[in-house]
Design a protein around this motif. Structure first.
Motif, short mmCIF file in Angstrom:
data_model
loop_
_atom_site.label_atom_id
_atom_site.label_comp_id
_atom_site.label_asym_id
_atom_site.label_seq_id
_atom_site.Cartn_x
_atom_site.Cartn_y
_atom_site.Cartn_z
N LEU A 88 0.85 -1.19 0.00
CA LEU A 88 0.00 0.00 0.00
C LEU A 88 0.89 1.24 0.00
O LEU A 88 1.75 1.38 0.87
CB LEU A 88 -0.91 -0.01 1.23
N VAL A 89 0.67 2.11 -0.98
CA VAL A 89 1.47 3.32 -1.13
C VAL A 89 0.58 4.55 -0.96
O VAL A 89 -0.64 4.45 -1.02
CB VAL A 89 2.19 3.35 -2.49
N MET A 90 1.21 5.70 -0.78
CA MET A 90 0.47 6.93 -0.50
C MET A 90 0.11 7.74 -1.74
O MET A 90 -0.85 8.50 -1.72
CB MET A 90 1.27 7.83 0.45
N ASP A 91 0.91 7.60 -2.81
CA ASP A 91 0.63 8.40 -4.00
C ASP A 91 1.01 7.66 -5.27
O ASP A 91 1.67 6.62 -5.23
CB ASP A 91 1.30 9.78 -3.91
N LEU A 111 -2.81 2.03 -4.08
CA LEU A 111 -2.85 3.22 -3.23
C LEU A 111 -3.55 2.83 -1.94
O LEU A 111 -4.55 2.09 -1.96
CB LEU A 111 -3.63 4.35 -3.90
N LEU A 112 -3.08 3.35 -0.82
CA LEU A 112 -3.79 3.15 0.43
C LEU A 112 -5.21 3.68 0.27
O LEU A 112 -6.17 3.09 0.75
CB LEU A 112 -3.07 3.87 1.59
N GLY A 119 -10.04 11.69 -6.72
CA GLY A 119 -9.53 12.97 -6.24
C GLY A 119 -9.13 12.94 -4.77
O GLY A 119 -8.53 13.89 -4.28
N ALA A 120 -9.46 11.86 -4.06
CA ALA A 120 -9.11 11.76 -2.64
C ALA A 120 -8.27 10.51 -2.36
O ALA A 120 -8.12 10.11 -1.22
CB ALA A 120 -10.38 11.72 -1.80
N ARG A 121 -7.74 9.92 -3.40
CA ARG A 121 -7.03 8.65 -3.25
C ARG A 121 -5.58 8.80 -2.82
O ARG A 121 -5.04 7.90 -2.18
CB ARG A 121 -7.12 7.85 -4.55
N GLU A 122 -4.95 9.89 -3.20
CA GLU A 122 -3.56 10.11 -2.80
C GLU A 122 -3.54 10.87 -1.47
O GLU A 122 -4.40 11.72 -1.21
CB GLU A 122 -2.81 10.90 -3.87
#
Length: 159
Positions: A88-91, A111-112, A119-122
């Motif tokens: 799981l990554v942040m961006d 993505l986490l 629009g709210a995934r990163e």
């Protein structure tokens, strides 16, 4: 295992930039919410190796009843990546980097915030951005972890 099912998830790796803010928050939240049989770890692409979490992270997590005092920043390695069932990554740049570096992980890197609205995934890095940025990151990580939990629980029931 049933035909067509994905393998059970036993090892989750959370990746952020410095392993000082976002990754440790997500790691602690996942670890607290998941059964003990699921190992959760975090690492950073450019880790502040050996350093504890940012003081603001420590404060926010303590307010949430989670202890991150034992965390020490850890550099991401290929071995850590290859050992993970779910990364799981942040961006998106982190996701692209992981996929380019370790193509065998395609399909295991998300993505986490994968389940969050467009629009709210990163989740932006709050490092050196002030208390409000940390609070926003904390809330986004909490929502993202909450979104993953039923899917991970389903994964464990299917195994």
């Amino acid at each position: 295992m049933k035909t067509g099912c994905t393998p059970a998830i036993h090892r989750i790796l959370v990746i952020c930039e410095g392993n000082h803010c976002r990754g440790p928050m997500a790691e602690a939240m996942l670890r607290a919410a998941l059964p003990p049989g699921i190992q959760v770890a975090s690492a950073g692409l450019n880790a502040l190796e050996g350093l504890p979490v940012d003081p603001e992270v420590s404060r926010l997590m303590a307010e949430a009843g989670l202890d991150v005092s034992g965390h020490a920043g850890r550099q991401l390695t290929e071995e850590l990546l290859l050992a993970a069932d779910l990364v799981l990554v942040m961006d998106l740049p982190q996701k692209a980097w992981c996929e380019a570096t370790t193509p065998s992980l395609l399909g295991r890197i998300f993505l986490l915030g994968h389940w969050r609205p467009e629009g709210a995934r990163e989740i932006p890095d709050p490092f050196r951005q002030g208390a409000e940025a940390f609070r926003t990151a904390f809330e986004n990580i909490h929502l993202s972890v909450s979104d993953w939990l039923p899917r991970l629980a389903h994964e464990q029931r299917s195994a």
